[in-house]
Motif scaffolding. Structure first.
Motif, short mmCIF file in Angstrom:
data_model
loop_
_atom_site.label_atom_id
_atom_site.label_comp_id
_atom_site.label_asym_id
_atom_site.label_seq_id
_atom_site.Cartn_x
_atom_site.Cartn_y
_atom_site.Cartn_z
N VAL A 15 -6.89 -0.12 11.20
CA VAL A 15 -5.57 -0.21 11.83
C VAL A 15 -5.60 -1.21 12.99
O VAL A 15 -4.73 -2.08 13.11
N GLY A 46 5.85 5.90 14.91
CA GLY A 46 5.58 5.23 16.18
C GLY A 46 4.61 4.08 16.02
O GLY A 46 4.07 3.87 14.93
N ILE A 72 3.62 3.40 11.65
CA ILE A 72 4.82 2.62 11.96
C ILE A 72 5.77 2.58 10.75
O ILE A 72 6.94 2.25 10.89
N LEU A 120 0.84 -1.21 0.00
CA LEU A 120 0.00 0.00 0.00
C LEU A 120 0.87 1.26 0.00
O LEU A 120 0.56 2.25 -0.66
C1 LIG Z 1 -4.82 -0.79 5.99
S1 LIG Z 1 -3.71 0.52 6.27
C2 LIG Z 1 -4.82 1.88 6.57
C3 LIG Z 1 -4.13 3.20 6.43
C4 LIG Z 1 -5.02 4.44 6.60
N1 LIG Z 1 -5.61 4.52 7.91
C5 LIG Z 1 -6.07 4.46 5.54
O1 LIG Z 1 -7.26 4.31 5.84
O2 LIG Z 1 -5.69 4.61 4.35
C6 LIG Z 1 -3.08 0.19 7.91
C7 LIG Z 1 -2.01 1.16 8.38
O3 LIG Z 1 -1.64 0.85 9.72
C8 LIG Z 1 -0.24 0.98 9.84
N2 LIG Z 1 0.19 0.15 10.99
C9 LIG Z 1 0.26 -1.19 11.07
N3 LIG Z 1 0.68 -1.56 12.29
C10 LIG Z 1 0.85 -0.42 13.00
C11 LIG Z 1 1.26 -0.14 14.32
N4 LIG Z 1 1.57 -1.11 15.19
N5 LIG Z 1 1.34 1.14 14.71
C12 LIG Z 1 1.03 2.16 13.85
N6 LIG Z 1 0.64 1.95 12.59
C13 LIG Z 1 0.55 0.68 12.16
C14 LIG Z 1 0.29 0.50 8.51
O4 LIG Z 1 1.63 0.93 8.27
C15 LIG Z 1 -0.72 1.12 7.56
O5 LIG Z 1 -0.37 2.42 7.20
#
Ligand SMILES: C[S@@+](CC[C@H](N)C(=O)[O-])C[C@H]1O[C@@H](n2cnc3c(N)ncnc32)[C@H](O)[C@@H]1O
Length: 242
Positions: free
Chosen positions: A109, A89, A65, A7
């Protein structure tokens, strides 16, 4: 390659059920006073963070992250002429002091992280009357071991809760939960969840690993759309006014 890296490389905007359409639905349901502190947790490529900065006179912080997601968010914010602070973070150990935010937004998320830890962190950084908007996938019917294995392999997700599973996790973390919307994913009109050419890695579409993941994701969604639902949850710390 992990699903989220794909993504990031494609710069996919609004990578959550319902895309920008569903974000607009919950944005119409929450009020955000001037000067409010808003956190887009797991901001991805930054579409919602930028939309909130445009819509409200608030301070938007976008956390992810993945550094590539934050870089893409900064590029998008520059292009759209909005102020968004980006912070690296993890949802499971948020790099913020207690009681900083009026609103925490999570769009697809929490299903990817250790839920009790992330919810405890969200509760910690929320102001006492703060709110959380959470858009998540959920299962609509019992699933088979093969289904679970597919979700683990493609998305790296260990468990997709059903509606009552989400509700009990929120409750266990001390949140009261209102379901703003829920239903089968197939009834959602997806919108604005396209590759953003300006932030995309120009070589991504010639990377066989990216192509393989796009195909696996498409095949899986087509085969399993009847099992997949979504929920838009509005949370507040229990006993604070809704
Ligand atoms: C399915 S994407 C959704 C992104 C955004 N919220 C959107 O709707 O387009 C999930 C996001 O969560 C982030 N992510 C995954 N694990 C995470 C964590 N432990 N802490 C922070 N972000 C995280 C990923 O890098 C990714 O950007």
């Amino acid at each position: 390659m992990k699903y989220h890296d794909m993504l990031a490389r494609l710069g996919v905007a609004n990578a959550h059920p319902g895309g920008g359409n569903l974000s607009a639905v919950w944005m119409n349901r929450v009020s955000v006073p001037d000067g409010a502190e808003v956190l887009d947790l797991g901001c991805g490529n930054g579409a919602t963070a930028c939309a909130m900065a445009k819509r409200w006179s608030c301070q938007v912080t976008a956390l992810d992250i993945r550094s590539k997601m934050l870089e893409n968010t900064r590029r998008r914010a520059r292009r759209e002429g909005v102020a968004v602070r980006t912070v690296p973070g993890s949802a499971e150990a948020l790099p913020f002091p207690d009681h900083q935010f009026d609103l925490v937004v999570c769009e697809s998320v929490l299903v990817f992280v250790r839920l009790p830890r992330a919810l405890a962190e969200i509760a910690r950084v929320l102001k006492p009357n703060g709110r959380v908007v959470d858009v998540e996938m959920m299962t609509l019917r019992p699933v088979t071991p093969e289904w679970r294995e597919g979700v683990r392999r493609i998305y790296g997700v260990e468990h997709v809760p059903d509606l009552s599973g989400w509700r009990s996790s929120f409750q266990a973390a001390g949140f009261a939960c209102k379901v703003l919307r829920s239903g089968p994913i197939q009834r959602l009109e997806m919108s604005d969840n396209q590759r953003d050419d300006e932030v995309a890695d120009q070589h991504a579409l010639s990377d066989p690993q990216v192509l393989q993941l796009i195909e696996a994701n498409g095949r899986w969604l087509e085969a399993n759309h009847q099992t997949m639902g979504y929920g838009v949850f509005l949370l507040n710390v229990a006993n604070s006014p809704t």
